[in-house]
Design a protein around this motif. Structure first.
Motif, PDB file in Angstrom:
ATOM      1  N   ASP A 152      -3.293  17.068   1.400  1.00 15.45           N
ATOM      2  CA  ASP A 152      -4.214  17.939   1.912  1.00 15.45           C
ATOM      3  C   ASP A 152      -5.361  16.826   2.620  1.00 15.45           C
ATOM      4  O   ASP A 152      -6.415  16.594   1.859  1.00 15.45           O
ATOM      5  N   PRO A 153      -5.787  16.693   3.410  1.00 15.63           N
ATOM      6  CA  PRO A 153      -6.861  16.289   4.361  1.00 15.63           C
ATOM      7  C   PRO A 153      -8.107  17.128   3.550  1.00 15.63           C
ATOM      8  O   PRO A 153      -9.157  16.031   3.431  1.00 15.63           O
ATOM      9  N   SER A 154      -8.216  18.009   3.346  1.00 18.09           N
ATOM     10  CA  SER A 154      -9.306  18.248   2.760  1.00 18.09           C
ATOM     11  C   SER A 154      -9.720  18.609   0.912  1.00 18.09           C
ATOM     12  O   SER A 154     -10.863  18.451   0.439  1.00 18.09           O
ATOM     13  N   LEU A 155      -8.802  17.856   0.400  1.00 20.11           N
ATOM     14  CA  LEU A 155      -9.247  17.393  -1.147  1.00 20.11           C
ATOM     15  C   LEU A 155      -8.231  15.733  -1.388  1.00 20.11           C
ATOM     16  O   LEU A 155      -9.094  15.758  -2.254  1.00 20.11           O
ATOM     17  N   SER A 156      -7.210  15.584  -0.992  1.00 22.53           N
ATOM     18  CA  SER A 156      -6.683  14.786  -1.160  1.00 22.53           C
ATOM     19  C   SER A 156      -6.686  13.411   0.320  1.00 22.53           C
ATOM     20  O   SER A 156      -6.333  13.432   1.231  1.00 22.53           O
ATOM     21  N   LEU A 157      -6.364  11.721  -0.651  1.00 23.50           N
ATOM     22  CA  LEU A 157      -6.317  11.430   0.105  1.00 23.50           C
ATOM     23  C   LEU A 157      -5.051  10.215   0.104  1.00 23.50           C
ATOM     24  O   LEU A 157      -5.503  10.260  -1.797  1.00 23.50           O
ATOM     25  N   PHE A 158      -4.005  10.261   0.203  1.00 29.86           N
ATOM     26  CA  PHE A 158      -3.218   9.035   0.247  1.00 29.86           C
ATOM     27  C   PHE A 158      -3.572   8.164   0.929  1.00 29.86           C
ATOM     28  O   PHE A 158      -3.588   8.054   2.110  1.00 29.86           O
ATOM     29  N   LEU A 159      -3.299   7.220   0.005  1.00 30.51           N
ATOM     30  CA  LEU A 159      -2.878   5.285   0.208  1.00 30.51           C
ATOM     31  C   LEU A 159      -0.876   4.938  -0.087  1.00 30.51           C
ATOM     32  O   LEU A 159      -0.280   4.959  -0.955  1.00 30.51           O
ATOM     33  N   ASN A 160      -1.113   4.632   1.747  1.00 30.20           N
ATOM     34  CA  ASN A 160      -0.047   3.826   0.769  1.00 30.20           C
ATOM     35  C   ASN A 160      -0.075   2.566   0.863  1.00 30.20           C
ATOM     36  O   ASN A 160      -0.891   1.656   1.630  1.00 30.20           O
ATOM     37  N   ILE A 161       0.370   1.107  -0.387  1.00 30.20           N
ATOM     38  CA  ILE A 161      -0.564  -0.025  -0.710  1.00 30.20           C
ATOM     39  C   ILE A 161       1.648  -0.423   0.500  1.00 30.20           C
ATOM     40  O   ILE A 161       2.091  -0.446  -1.010  1.00 30.20           O
ATOM     41  N   ASN A 162       1.134  -0.725   0.862  1.00 24.22           N
ATOM     42  CA  ASN A 162       2.143  -1.519   1.716  1.00 24.22           C
ATOM     43  C   ASN A 162       1.850  -3.428   1.199  1.00 24.22           C
ATOM     44  O   ASN A 162       1.918  -4.072   1.958  1.00 24.22           O
ATOM     45  N   ALA A 163       2.636  -3.611   0.166  1.00 23.57           N
ATOM     46  CA  ALA A 163       2.360  -4.448  -0.335  1.00 23.57           C
ATOM     47  C   ALA A 163       3.831  -5.357  -1.562  1.00 23.57           C
ATOM     48  O   ALA A 163       4.468  -3.738  -1.486  1.00 23.57           O
ATOM     49  N   PRO A 164       4.373  -6.254  -1.373  1.00 27.89           N
ATOM     50  CA  PRO A 164       5.955  -6.613  -2.124  1.00 27.89           C
ATOM     51  C   PRO A 164       5.368  -5.894  -3.749  1.00 27.89           C
ATOM     52  O   PRO A 164       3.932  -6.215  -4.225  1.00 27.89           O
ATOM     53  N   ASP A 165       6.466  -6.145  -4.627  1.00 31.35           N
ATOM     54  CA  ASP A 165       5.869  -6.207  -5.757  1.00 31.35           C
ATOM     55  C   ASP A 165       5.425  -7.804  -6.156  1.00 31.35           C
ATOM     56  O   ASP A 165       6.592  -9.028  -6.040  1.00 31.35           O
ATOM     57  N   TYR A 166       4.321  -7.850  -6.893  1.00 28.23           N
ATOM     58  CA  TYR A 166       3.551  -8.763  -6.655  1.00 28.23           C
ATOM     59  C   TYR A 166       4.183 -10.293  -7.807  1.00 28.23           C
ATOM     60  O   TYR A 166       3.798 -11.262  -7.969  1.00 28.23           O
ATOM     61  N   ARG A 167       5.015  -9.211  -8.850  1.00 25.67           N
ATOM     62  CA  ARG A 167       5.340 -10.009 -10.305  1.00 25.67           C
ATOM     63  C   ARG A 167       7.166 -10.813  -9.537  1.00 25.67           C
ATOM     64  O   ARG A 167       7.071 -12.248 -10.348  1.00 25.67           O
ATOM     65  N   GLY A 168       7.327 -10.616  -9.029  1.00 30.21           N
ATOM     66  CA  GLY A 168       8.677 -11.110  -8.230  1.00 30.21           C
ATOM     67  C   GLY A 168       8.365 -11.366  -6.416  1.00 30.21           C
ATOM     68  O   GLY A 168       9.429 -12.031  -6.134  1.00 30.21           O
ATOM     69  N   ASP A 169       7.379 -10.905  -6.234  1.00 29.64           N
ATOM     70  CA  ASP A 169       7.593 -11.206  -4.196  1.00 29.64           C
ATOM     71  C   ASP A 169       7.936 -10.674  -3.901  1.00 29.64           C
ATOM     72  O   ASP A 169       8.969 -11.504  -2.741  1.00 29.64           O
ATOM     73  N   ILE A 170       8.651  -9.500  -4.010  1.00 30.12           N
ATOM     74  CA  ILE A 170       9.689  -9.171  -3.047  1.00 30.12           C
ATOM     75  C   ILE A 170       9.193  -7.866  -2.060  1.00 30.12           C
ATOM     76  O   ILE A 170       8.553  -7.415  -1.986  1.00 30.12           O
ATOM     77  N   LYS A 171       9.613  -8.024  -0.717  1.00 29.97           N
ATOM     78  CA  LYS A 171       9.145  -7.216  -0.159  1.00 29.97           C
ATOM     79  C   LYS A 171       9.400  -5.907  -0.255  1.00 29.97           C
ATOM     80  O   LYS A 171      10.301  -5.512  -0.942  1.00 29.97           O
ATOM     81  N   ALA A 172       8.476  -4.648   0.706  1.00 31.87           N
ATOM     82  CA  ALA A 172       8.842  -3.509  -0.629  1.00 31.87           C
ATOM     83  C   ALA A 172       9.753  -3.203   0.591  1.00 31.87           C
ATOM     84  O   ALA A 172       9.549  -2.767   1.950  1.00 31.87           O
ATOM     85  N   PRO A 173      10.620  -2.005  -0.292  1.00 30.66           N
ATOM     86  CA  PRO A 173      11.658  -1.329   1.178  1.00 30.66           C
ATOM     87  C   PRO A 173      11.358  -0.417   1.629  1.00 30.66           C
ATOM     88  O   PRO A 173      11.922  -0.307   2.536  1.00 30.66           O
ATOM     89  N   ARG A 174      10.170  -0.073   1.297  1.00 30.15           N
ATOM     90  CA  ARG A 174      10.118   1.442   2.349  1.00 30.15           C
ATOM     91  C   ARG A 174       8.118   0.710   3.510  1.00 30.15           C
ATOM     92  O   ARG A 174       8.080   2.088   3.834  1.00 30.15           O
ATOM     93  N   ALA A 175       8.431  -0.161   3.612  1.00 30.48           N
ATOM     94  CA  ALA A 175       7.029  -0.324   4.457  1.00 30.48           C
ATOM     95  C   ALA A 175       7.532   0.244   5.351  1.00 30.48           C
ATOM     96  O   ALA A 175       6.610   0.737   6.003  1.00 30.48           O
ATOM     97  N   ARG A 176       8.136   0.386   5.955  1.00 22.67           N
ATOM     98  CA  ARG A 176       8.517   0.641   7.817  1.00 22.67           C
ATOM     99  C   ARG A 176       8.242   2.239   7.692  1.00 22.67           C
ATOM    100  O   ARG A 176       7.313   2.706   7.882  1.00 22.67           O
ATOM    101  N   GLU A 177       8.822   3.364   6.564  1.00 19.95           N
ATOM    102  CA  GLU A 177       8.120   4.326   6.583  1.00 19.95           C
ATOM    103  C   GLU A 177       7.058   4.197   5.791  1.00 19.95           C
ATOM    104  O   GLU A 177       6.210   5.660   6.489  1.00 19.95           O
ATOM    105  N   ALA A 178       6.660   3.759   5.526  1.00 24.95           N
ATOM    106  CA  ALA A 178       5.498   4.179   4.690  1.00 24.95           C
ATOM    107  C   ALA A 178       4.109   4.048   5.563  1.00 24.95           C
ATOM    108  O   ALA A 178       3.262   4.275   5.599  1.00 24.95           O
ATOM    109  N   LYS A 179       4.529   3.590   6.942  1.00 26.57           N
ATOM    110  CA  LYS A 179       3.627   3.260   8.022  1.00 26.57           C
ATOM    111  C   LYS A 179       3.065   4.286   8.606  1.00 26.57           C
ATOM    112  O   LYS A 179       2.019   4.692   8.456  1.00 26.57           O
ATOM    113  N   SER A 180       4.049   5.678   7.923  1.00 27.92           N
ATOM    114  CA  SER A 180       3.697   6.729   8.850  1.00 27.92           C
ATOM    115  C   SER A 180       2.788   7.654   7.764  1.00 27.92           C
ATOM    116  O   SER A 180       1.811   8.207   8.690  1.00 27.92           O
TER     117      SER A 180
END
Length: 464
Positions: free
Chosen positions: A425-453
């Motif tokens: 809800d834009p009147s209350l919430s700021l929803f942020l997708n962190i489009n970054a991999p798991d820094y502990r294993g440098d694993i690419k985010a599996p949901r990177a593409r769908e998260a862009k939307s």
């Protein structure tokens, strides 16, 4: 001579009776001829026909009858099983400090049981053993043939209310006088909060009366003495009358103990050790992390509305959430940081009979926390009960517009619709997708593409 006067050779003290041969089974007692009492000897050694005393054959029965009467008066019921004999002097816990603490209370209770004087105040959480100690005192006094009355504070008030009914077997005044003047009163679970003025007044009358007359009293409570009002606190802390024993137990469940932020790894999370400029990241990923970082800093400076951080495990969202909590705590501002699975476990634990806090009380405190940080939303078990509790919590905070941070690795499509609609809800919430991999294993985010939307969901005031 009537049947109540026994022959001369059968009158006298109990020692006389012991020398008489036992009668055959089923026959009358040869001492009293079935009367149940005899004439004692006078100072001159002759039967004193002006007096009677129980015969040996009835003495045990009379003792049992008196004990039964005392037991009934005591109101202990099933608690008559709680004695010093089946109570460990060191208590139920293994820790040395807790055992030493309980031993001191145990010794104080035994001393009071031997000579009830003044007031003994047993303070401690549910399950620490204070009720067993109080009942052990009562049962010890009963074993000596002494009168004692045990009653819970809430039960007392219920009885007093019901005594106003025309069908009551005992009048209100008679009942209250009996409690006020009991030779020894055990008052269980005293708490002066959340009571009506009438109930509060009755408890004050009772305690004022016993305080002024210095009547022996044992009080158990899980309320710290400092939290009672001035009048009662003055009674309870009177050094000439009262002995206060604070019995320690396992850490009580409170808001201060709920937060997983107490874990050492999370206490170290701060904004100044959050790396959003790693060379291993693509420009898009660095921008995503920087955007989350700056919005988290802004939220920490002025917590309002909702901040929802979404991304794969290890992308840094928990670090940022913990950094918000640590920043607010350093400034002395109230904040509750809790992992969702732990939250549900805490709520379930309130149904345990030994829980110090009720479900309603705990849930209300969590719902109304000034700043609530829910970490790892979506990792909890998807039972109907868990889903409903989380919805109730989120819906309340949404309607009340309370500052909230949520971290999740779920995409919006994977979140229950009635909850996800509030998250975006834009009147209350700021929803942020962190489009970054798991820094502990440098694993690419599996949901990177769908998260862009999902990045299109922001609230007013979003930083670019």
């Amino acid at each position: 001579m009537t049947g109540t006067n026994t022959p001369g050779r059968y009158t006298g003290t109990w020692s006389n009776a012991e020398s008489v041969e036992e009668s055959s089974p089923g026959s009358a007692c040869p001492i009293c001829k079935g009367a149940g009492f005899i004439h004692p000897l006078s100072a001159l050694g002759n039967p004193d026909f002006s007096r009677v005393v129980p015969c040996q054959c009835s003495r045990q029965g009379l003792k049992k009858e008196k004990l039964a009467q005392l037991q009934q008066y005591s109101n202990l019921g099933a608690l008559s099983r709680l004695t010093f004999d089946n109570l460990l002097p060191t208590g139920r816990y293994d820790e040395d400090a807790l055992q030493q603490n309980f031993t001191r209370a145990y010794e104080a209770a035994k001393a009071f049981a031997s000579e009830p004087r003044g007031w003994l105040i047993l303070v401690g959480p549910s399950g620490c053993g204070k009720t067993h100690l109080a009942c052990a005192i009562a049962n010890y006094r009963l074993s000596l043939g002494q009168s004692v009355l045990y009653i819970g504070a809430a039960d007392l008030l219920d009885h007093l209310r019901s005594a106003f009914s025309p069908s009551s077997e005992i009048a209100h005044d008679e009942l209250f006088e009996r409690v006020k003047n009991a030779p020894l009163l055990i008052l269980e679970d005293l708490a002066m909060t959340a009571t009506t003025p009438w109930a509060k007044g009755k408890l004050e009358q009772l305690l004022d009366h016993r305080f002024n007359l210095r009547l022996p009293t044992v009080i158990t409570t899980d309320v710290p003495i400092e939290e009672f009002d001035d009048g009662l606190r003055g009674h309870l802390t009177d050094p000439e009358l009262c002995n206060i024993c604070v019995i320690q137990g396992k850490s009580a469940l409170t808001l201060e103990h709920l937060g997983s932020i107490e874990l050492e790894a999370l206490r170290e999370k701060a904004f100044n050790n959050f790396d959003y400029k790693s060379l291993n990241l693509s420009q898009e990923e660095r921008q995503s992390l920087e955007q989350a970082y700056r919005n988290a800093v802004n939220f920490a400076k002025s917590p309002e509305g909702w901040l929802v951080l979404q991304g794969v495990n290890g992308c840094g969202k928990t670090h940022l959430a913990a950094a918000i909590a640590n920043h607010l705590r350093r400034e002395g501002k109230p904040v509750l940081f809790i992992v969702v699975t732990d939250l549900l476990d805490y709520l379930r634990s309130t149904f345990n009979p030994e829980s110090r806090v009720s479900y309603d009380e705990l849930f209300e405190k969590i719902k109304k926390a000034p700043v609530l940080i829910l970490d790892d939303f979506g990792e909890q078990s998807a039972t109907p009960w868990a889903q409903e509790k989380l919805y109730q919590l989120i819906n309340y905070r949404y309607n009340a517009r309370l500052a909230t941070v949520i971290t999740t690795c779920l995409s919006l499509d994977e979140v229950e619709r009635r909850i996800s609609s509030r998250m975006v809800d834009p009147s209350l919430s700021l929803f942020l997708n962190i489009n970054a991999p798991d820094y502990r294993g440098d694993i690419k985010a599996p949901r990177a593409r769908e998260a862009k939307s999902q990045q299109r969901y922001t609230r007013r005031g979003r930083l670019s």
